[in-house]
Design a protein around this motif. Structure first.
Motif, PDB file in Angstrom:
ATOM      1  N   ILE A 276       0.891  -1.171   0.000  1.00 41.35           N
ATOM      2  CA  ILE A 276       0.000   0.000   0.000  1.00 41.35           C
ATOM      3  C   ILE A 276       0.923   1.213   0.000  1.00 41.35           C
ATOM      4  O   ILE A 276       1.447   1.622   1.040  1.00 41.35           O
ATOM      5  N   LEU A 277       1.156   1.753  -1.177  1.00 43.19           N
ATOM      6  CA  LEU A 277       2.249   2.702  -1.377  1.00 43.19           C
ATOM      7  C   LEU A 277       1.810   4.155  -1.350  1.00 43.19           C
ATOM      8  O   LEU A 277       0.709   4.504  -1.787  1.00 43.19           O
ATOM      9  N   GLY A 278       2.722   4.993  -0.869  1.00 43.00           N
ATOM     10  CA  GLY A 278       2.560   6.435  -0.968  1.00 43.00           C
ATOM     11  C   GLY A 278       3.944   7.048  -1.122  1.00 43.00           C
ATOM     12  O   GLY A 278       4.934   6.443  -0.698  1.00 43.00           O
ATOM     13  N   ALA A 279       3.996   8.242  -1.682  1.00 39.12           N
ATOM     14  CA  ALA A 279       5.301   8.889  -1.848  1.00 39.12           C
ATOM     15  C   ALA A 279       5.890   9.235  -0.485  1.00 39.12           C
ATOM     16  O   ALA A 279       7.110   9.260  -0.305  1.00 39.12           O
ATOM     17  N   THR A 280       5.012   9.504   0.500  1.00 45.53           N
ATOM     18  CA  THR A 280       5.465   9.730   1.875  1.00 45.53           C
ATOM     19  C   THR A 280       4.713   8.748   2.781  1.00 45.53           C
ATOM     20  O   THR A 280       3.691   8.182   2.376  1.00 45.53           O
ATOM     21  N   GLU A 281       5.212   8.603   4.000  1.00 46.48           N
ATOM     22  CA  GLU A 281       4.544   7.712   4.952  1.00 46.48           C
ATOM     23  C   GLU A 281       3.103   8.180   5.179  1.00 46.48           C
ATOM     24  O   GLU A 281       2.161   7.374   5.196  1.00 46.48           O
ATOM     25  N   LYS A 282       2.914   9.487   5.301  1.00 46.68           N
ATOM     26  CA  LYS A 282       1.574  10.026   5.558  1.00 46.68           C
ATOM     27  C   LYS A 282       0.633   9.697   4.397  1.00 46.68           C
ATOM     28  O   LYS A 282      -0.511   9.290   4.600  1.00 46.68           O
ATOM     29  N   GLU A 283       1.168   9.856   3.189  1.00 45.49           N
ATOM     30  CA  GLU A 283       0.332   9.568   2.014  1.00 45.49           C
ATOM     31  C   GLU A 283      -0.089   8.091   2.014  1.00 45.49           C
ATOM     32  O   GLU A 283      -1.244   7.763   1.730  1.00 45.49           O
ATOM     33  N   ALA A 284       0.850   7.198   2.343  1.00 46.63           N
ATOM     34  CA  ALA A 284       0.532   5.765   2.364  1.00 46.63           C
ATOM     35  C   ALA A 284      -0.524   5.463   3.435  1.00 46.63           C
ATOM     36  O   ALA A 284      -1.462   4.690   3.200  1.00 46.63           O
ATOM     37  N   GLN A 285      -0.379   6.096   4.607  1.00 48.91           N
ATOM     38  CA  GLN A 285      -1.359   5.872   5.677  1.00 48.91           C
ATOM     39  C   GLN A 285      -2.731   6.397   5.254  1.00 48.91           C
ATOM     40  O   GLN A 285      -3.759   5.790   5.560  1.00 48.91           O
ATOM     41  N   ASP A 286      -2.734   7.514   4.520  1.00 47.89           N
ATOM     42  CA  ASP A 286      -4.003   8.061   4.022  1.00 47.89           C
ATOM     43  C   ASP A 286      -4.652   7.104   3.023  1.00 47.89           C
ATOM     44  O   ASP A 286      -5.866   6.896   3.039  1.00 47.89           O
ATOM     45  N   VAL A 287      -3.815   6.526   2.150  1.00 43.33           N
ATOM     46  CA  VAL A 287      -4.351   5.562   1.168  1.00 43.33           C
ATOM     47  C   VAL A 287      -4.964   4.378   1.914  1.00 43.33           C
ATOM     48  O   VAL A 287      -6.079   3.927   1.619  1.00 43.33           O
ATOM     49  N   MET A 288      -4.239   3.887   2.924  1.00 45.25           N
ATOM     50  CA  MET A 288      -4.731   2.726   3.672  1.00 45.25           C
ATOM     51  C   MET A 288      -6.050   3.043   4.370  1.00 45.25           C
ATOM     52  O   MET A 288      -6.995   2.259   4.344  1.00 45.25           O
ATOM     53  N   ARG A 289      -6.109   4.226   4.976  1.00 44.54           N
ATOM     54  CA  ARG A 289      -7.334   4.627   5.680  1.00 44.54           C
ATOM     55  C   ARG A 289      -8.502   4.755   4.704  1.00 44.54           C
ATOM     56  O   ARG A 289      -9.597   4.261   4.948  1.00 44.54           O
ATOM     57  N   ASN A 290      -8.219   5.356   3.579  1.00 48.31           N
ATOM     58  CA  ASN A 290      -9.258   5.524   2.566  1.00 48.31           C
ATOM     59  C   ASN A 290      -9.784   4.166   2.079  1.00 48.31           C
ATOM     60  O   ASN A 290     -10.992   3.960   1.948  1.00 48.31           O
ATOM     61  N   ASP A 293     -11.942   2.754   4.734  1.00 48.23           N
ATOM     62  CA  ASP A 293     -13.236   3.439   4.836  1.00 48.23           C
ATOM     63  C   ASP A 293     -14.236   2.938   3.801  1.00 48.23           C
ATOM     64  O   ASP A 293     -15.440   3.127   3.956  1.00 48.23           O
ATOM     65  N   HIS A 294     -13.736   2.341   2.734  1.00 43.67           N
ATOM     66  CA  HIS A 294     -14.650   1.844   1.694  1.00 43.67           C
ATOM     67  C   HIS A 294     -15.097   0.408   1.939  1.00 43.67           C
ATOM     68  O   HIS A 294     -15.893  -0.123   1.165  1.00 43.67           O
ATOM     69  N   VAL A 295     -14.581  -0.219   2.998  1.00 47.63           N
ATOM     70  CA  VAL A 295     -14.977  -1.622   3.237  1.00 47.63           C
ATOM     71  C   VAL A 295     -16.437  -1.673   3.677  1.00 47.63           C
ATOM     72  O   VAL A 295     -16.847  -0.986   4.610  1.00 47.63           O
ATOM     73  N   ASN A 296     -17.177  -2.489   2.986  1.00 39.88           N
ATOM     74  CA  ASN A 296     -18.577  -2.717   3.321  1.00 39.88           C
ATOM     75  C   ASN A 296     -18.607  -3.859   4.345  1.00 39.88           C
ATOM     76  O   ASN A 296     -18.265  -4.994   4.029  1.00 39.88           O
ATOM     77  N   MET A 297     -18.983  -3.523   5.575  1.00 41.00           N
ATOM     78  CA  MET A 297     -18.872  -4.505   6.661  1.00 41.00           C
ATOM     79  C   MET A 297     -19.809  -5.705   6.437  1.00 41.00           C
ATOM     80  O   MET A 297     -19.498  -6.819   6.855  1.00 41.00           O
ATOM     81  N   ALA A 298     -20.935  -5.480   5.748  1.00 38.52           N
ATOM     82  CA  ALA A 298     -21.865  -6.605   5.523  1.00 38.52           C
ATOM     83  C   ALA A 298     -21.242  -7.609   4.543  1.00 38.52           C
ATOM     84  O   ALA A 298     -21.207  -8.815   4.809  1.00 38.52           O
TER      85      ALA A 298
END
Ligand SMILES: Cc1cc2nc3c(=O)[nH]c(=O)nc-3n(C[C@H](O)[C@H](O)[C@H](O)COP(=O)(O)O)c2cc1C
Length: 450
Positions: A276-290, A293-298
């Motif tokens: 799960i890549l980002g140019a910076t650590e923060k960017e990668a963490q944002d990608v992961m969080r995003n 957030d899209h996971v449909n729990m059902a």
């Protein structure tokens, strides 16, 4: 001076067109409308080849699942043989691995399909030999059979297929116009195989494949799967989220390969990884969080139920799966992946929500979020520690996650000397450093059984 390795990693990429992270297809900009269309995979294949990857790998299943259409992630949008034959005309060096089930094909037609793909791709074909626990309802088979029985069939299947490929000596086609001899019948051997599952006379009705034998890949980690893999496979895909476990697996598997009288160097161990890549650590963490957030729990609950073979509808998302649920292992699904989630739940105390998120990200595989440098550090550490010979890369989302692998991660590995900058060969065997096996006339008499 920085350490320069004397050999490079094997890098394979999973052609998972909806994105590996569950529900990443729901993100804006995903290419979900194009699933099943040629243009999408052509673009992915050409990017993978521009990155000099060894392999593009197409998984496959022969069933639409318990709820057809419920989830597009691991689904048969692309039939591997037709897709790879078409892609072979738009690429020139990257290896192409097609998954085909030993439970549903017959050895003779599979041997022909693979030989055809090897010819069309000029020696780049490989076969991921899977045994199937789902899909039997589509083949007039009343039940899937035990793992042990499926692997017995797989063993006989692979034995017959390899002997069919070997049935034509490399010099069988003499094309002597004057003598009127096209192929020398003395150089073509029948099989006369009669076994538990198959009766195959042979020989093949096609000349020997470009690679002699297309590359054989195995993707099971049970005892029976490993035995099968150690006998036939040139590479093994595996689910290994923990480095020390992967090192133990690597040693065990290479030992089994030696035990078969084969050179352990010639069989590549390839665990999966989700970068799960980002140019910076923060960017990668944002990608992961995003992505999270899209996971449909059902649907996440439903997919985890399938993986674990458990009914989870009465468990609150913030509760743990009760210990009693883990007492019985899976019957159909991979025991090794089931074990990954048992460990997280029982030993690490993950709640159901956390397990669903973990399952959505990695499906049991290792995932790492971070900069190219951070992820390359992990990969190099595994490679140098004897935990693997390379990785099967799973792009968390399409197309950005796939692009990041090709444009950020691979160059980082190239800069460190852990990955090639140009293809060394035109065949997959050549690029993996594997020998081309000899046909029947180059084998010890005991191997022929003709
Ligand atoms: C990376 C990877 C990819 C796989 N791809 C497929 C696939 O495309 N189709 C399939 O039916 N099984 C696939 N499998 C499942 C395995 O072939 C095998 O059936 C499963 O791991 C259970 O075997 P085991 O009990 O020996 O572990 C895959 C497994 C791994 C690790």
């Amino acid at each position: 001076m920085a350490h320069r390795p004397d050999k490079h990693m094997v890098l394979s990429i999973f052609m998972i067109t909806a994105g590996y992270h569950y529900d990443s297809w729901t993100m804006p900009g995903s290419r979900v409308e194009e699933l099943g269309q040629f243009g999408l995979v052509k673009e992915m294949a050409q990017k993978a080849e521009a990155a000099k990857l060894d392999i593009m790998f197409f998984g496959d299943v022969s069933s639409a699942g318990r709820i057809p259409g419920a989830d597009p992630t691991v689904s048969g949008h692309y039939e591997p043989f037709t897709t790879l034959a078409a892609l072979s005309q738009h690429t020139s060096n990257i290896g192409m691995i097609a998954t085909a089930s030993t439970s549903f094909y017959e050895p003779y037609n599979l041997a022909r399909l693979m030989a055809g793909l090897d010819e069309m791709s000029n020696g780049r074909a490989g076969w991921n030999m899977v045994t199937s626990s789902v899909g039997h309802e589509n083949f007039g088979i009343s039940e899937a059979g035990s793992s042990e029985e499926r692997y017995r069939r797989a063993t006989e299947f692979a034995d017959v297929v390899t002997r069919l490929w070997d049935s034509w000596a490399d010099d069988a086609m003499v094309c002597d116009r004057q003598a009127g001899i096209w192929a020398d019948p003395q150089r073509i051997r029948p099989l006369r195989h009669t076994g538990e599952f198959f009766d195959v006379q042979g020989p093949l009705n096609m000349r020997r494949p470009v690679q002699g034998r297309p590359v054989l890949v195995q993707a099971g980690s049970s005892a029976a799967g490993l035995e099968f893999g150690s006998r036939f496979a040139d590479a093994i895909y595996t689910t290994q989220p923990v480095k020390e476990d992967s090192m133990a697996f690597y040693r065990q598997f290479k030992g089994l390969v030696s035990g078969q009288g084969r050179n352990p160097e010639s069989v590549k161990v390839i665990p999966g990884i989700v970068p799960i890549l980002g140019a910076t650590e923060k960017e990668a963490q944002d990608v992961m969080r995003n992505l999270g957030d899209h996971v449909n729990m059902a649907s996440g609950r439903y997919l985890l139920e399938n993986r674990l073979e458990m009914k989870l509808d009465e468990i609150d998302l913030d509760e743990r799966i009760p210990a009693s649920y883990w007492q019985q292992g899976p019957v159909k699904q991979s025991k090794s992946r089931w074990e990954v989630f048992r460990h997280l739940s029982e030993d690490k105390g993950y709640t159901l929500r956390e397990l669903i998120l973990e399952h959505s990200r990695g499906h049991g595989h290792q995932w790492v979020a971070g900069t190219p440098s951070k992820i390359a550090d992990v990969m190099v550490d595994w490679f140098e520690s004897g935990a693997c010979d390379g990785f099967n890369l799973n792009a968390p989302y399409i197309m950005g996650g796939f692009d990041a692998i090709c444009d950020l991660l691979v160059p980082e590995l190239q800069n460190r000397g852990y990955f090639r900058e140009e293809y060394e060969h035109s065949t997959l065997r050549g690029n993996l450093g594997l020998e081309r096996p000899g046909a029947w006339d180059k084998q010890p008499a005991s191997a022929l059984q003709a």
